[in-house]
Design a protein around this motif. Sequence first.
Motif, PDB file in Angstrom:
ATOM      1  N   ASN A  36       0.861  -1.189   0.000  1.00 36.91           N
ATOM      2  CA  ASN A  36       0.000   0.000   0.000  1.00 36.91           C
ATOM      3  C   ASN A  36       0.895   1.237   0.000  1.00 36.91           C
ATOM      4  O   ASN A  36       1.550   1.531   1.007  1.00 36.91           O
ATOM      5  N   ASN A  37       0.920   1.942  -1.117  1.00 35.37           N
ATOM      6  CA  ASN A  37       1.820   3.088  -1.235  1.00 35.37           C
ATOM      7  C   ASN A  37       1.451   4.243  -0.310  1.00 35.37           C
ATOM      8  O   ASN A  37       2.321   5.017   0.097  1.00 35.37           O
ATOM      9  N   VAL A  38       0.176   4.368   0.025  1.00 35.92           N
ATOM     10  CA  VAL A  38      -0.234   5.427   0.947  1.00 35.92           C
ATOM     11  C   VAL A  38       0.320   5.149   2.338  1.00 35.92           C
ATOM     12  O   VAL A  38       0.848   6.046   3.007  1.00 35.92           O
ATOM     13  N   LEU A  39       0.224   3.894   2.791  1.00 36.01           N
ATOM     14  CA  LEU A  39       0.789   3.516   4.085  1.00 36.01           C
ATOM     15  C   LEU A  39       2.293   3.742   4.098  1.00 36.01           C
ATOM     16  O   LEU A  39       2.854   4.255   5.070  1.00 36.01           O
ATOM     17  N   LEU A  40       2.947   3.365   3.011  1.00 38.66           N
ATOM     18  CA  LEU A  40       4.398   3.544   2.920  1.00 38.66           C
ATOM     19  C   LEU A  40       4.767   5.025   2.962  1.00 38.66           C
ATOM     20  O   LEU A  40       5.713   5.422   3.652  1.00 38.66           O
ATOM     21  N   ASN A  41       4.020   5.856   2.227  1.00 40.57           N
ATOM     22  CA  ASN A  41       4.293   7.290   2.232  1.00 40.57           C
ATOM     23  C   ASN A  41       4.077   7.897   3.608  1.00 40.57           C
ATOM     24  O   ASN A  41       4.827   8.787   4.035  1.00 40.57           O
ATOM     25  N   LEU A  42       3.062   7.426   4.321  1.00 33.75           N
ATOM     26  CA  LEU A  42       2.824   7.917   5.683  1.00 33.75           C
ATOM     27  C   LEU A  42       3.991   7.552   6.599  1.00 33.75           C
ATOM     28  O   LEU A  42       4.445   8.366   7.406  1.00 33.75           O
ATOM     29  N   MET A  43       4.472   6.331   6.474  1.00 33.51           N
ATOM     30  CA  MET A  43       5.607   5.898   7.297  1.00 33.51           C
ATOM     31  C   MET A  43       6.846   6.727   6.981  1.00 33.51           C
ATOM     32  O   MET A  43       7.579   7.131   7.882  1.00 33.51           O
ATOM     33  N   ASN A  44       7.073   6.994   5.701  1.00 40.24           N
ATOM     34  CA  ASN A  44       8.237   7.803   5.322  1.00 40.24           C
ATOM     35  C   ASN A  44       8.104   9.246   5.812  1.00 40.24           C
ATOM     36  O   ASN A  44       9.069   9.860   6.263  1.00 40.24           O
ATOM     37  N   THR A  45       6.875   9.783   5.728  1.00 33.01           N
ATOM     38  CA  THR A  45       6.633  11.152   6.197  1.00 33.01           C
ATOM     39  C   THR A  45       6.878  11.264   7.690  1.00 33.01           C
ATOM     40  O   THR A  45       7.419  12.276   8.175  1.00 33.01           O
ATOM     41  N   LEU A  46       6.514  10.234   8.410  1.00 33.10           N
ATOM     42  CA  LEU A  46       6.650  10.249   9.871  1.00 33.10           C
ATOM     43  C   LEU A  46       7.984   9.691  10.344  1.00 33.10           C
ATOM     44  O   LEU A  46       8.217   9.580  11.551  1.00 33.10           O
ATOM     45  N   SER A  47       8.867   9.362   9.410  1.00 29.02           N
ATOM     46  CA  SER A  47      10.083   8.632   9.774  1.00 29.02           C
ATOM     47  C   SER A  47      10.935   9.341  10.819  1.00 29.02           C
ATOM     48  O   SER A  47      11.489   8.702  11.721  1.00 29.02           O
ATOM     49  N   GLU A  48      11.061  10.683  10.737  1.00 30.51           N
ATOM     50  CA  GLU A  48      11.910  11.369  11.701  1.00 30.51           C
ATOM     51  C   GLU A  48      11.251  11.455  13.074  1.00 30.51           C
ATOM     52  O   GLU A  48      11.924  11.385  14.103  1.00 30.51           O
ATOM     53  N   ALA A  49       9.928  11.586  13.105  1.00 29.61           N
ATOM     54  CA  ALA A  49       9.238  11.544  14.394  1.00 29.61           C
ATOM     55  C   ALA A  49       9.393  10.152  15.003  1.00 29.61           C
ATOM     56  O   ALA A  49       9.624  10.012  16.208  1.00 29.61           O
ATOM     57  N   LEU A  50       9.286   9.115  14.167  1.00 27.81           N
ATOM     58  CA  LEU A  50       9.467   7.754  14.650  1.00 27.81           C
ATOM     59  C   LEU A  50      10.903   7.533  15.107  1.00 27.81           C
ATOM     60  O   LEU A  50      11.153   6.855  16.100  1.00 27.81           O
TER      61      LEU A  50
END
Length: 243
Positions: A173-187
């Motif tokens: 799911n590219n939307v899920l992947l994009n969300l994870m990448n967007t949040l990567s620094e917070a994570l």
Amino acid sequence: MNTKPAKPTTPKAKSKTKPTKIYEEVARHIKRMIEDGVLAPGDKLPPMTELAKQFGVSRAAVREAFSSLVGMGLIDLRHGEGTFVQRIDVQTMIIEPMNAALLLGRSNLRDLLEMRRLLETGTVQAACERRTEEGLLRIKQALEGQETARHTLEEQVACDLQFHIAIAEASGNNVLLNLMNTLSEALRSTLRATHETAADPEASIREHRLLYEAIAAGDAKRAALLIHAHLEHGERQILVRKT
């Protein structure tokens, strides 16, 4: 407000290691004061000249430190008014590769952690349903990288983050992947906190290994339970640190 920081220690040069610059030491010290609550959102910092005297460094070093902290989104230089600690919330925080997420108020931090739990629970379930050999290989490689990443904290955190992103890739799911990448620094900042406070450094690897096995077996129910327990474990460590 206590604004009498201890004088930063001038770093000693080490072979094959780039020495830390004085302004970086000053910036790190002020950042730690913000993280520890010594400086709260809205607090006004002392003038550069006063801070230079307190730290035992040049005014230029303090000016560079301020520039670095502005870039991180931690302080705000207001012409004619002074320098203030930024107010940070989930909607407006500027995410840098540091513990910015931990500067959130406790309720907002809980929201961030809850959002991550909901996101990743759905992600692992999708990965169980749509896993491919290539996707499983990427997750396994990230896990193996974490198992051998024992040199530095940042290396451990990077491999941990890559493991979670690899699962998002396997979800298809590219939307899920994009969300994870967007949040990567917070994570990254929350992962750093869990690694810093972990009583058992191997626990995360064991939990990741079980999670990988569940995804490989296509057991969505078990994978969801495992990711939920894994993230709750990390959340407890972060929220204890926040108190």
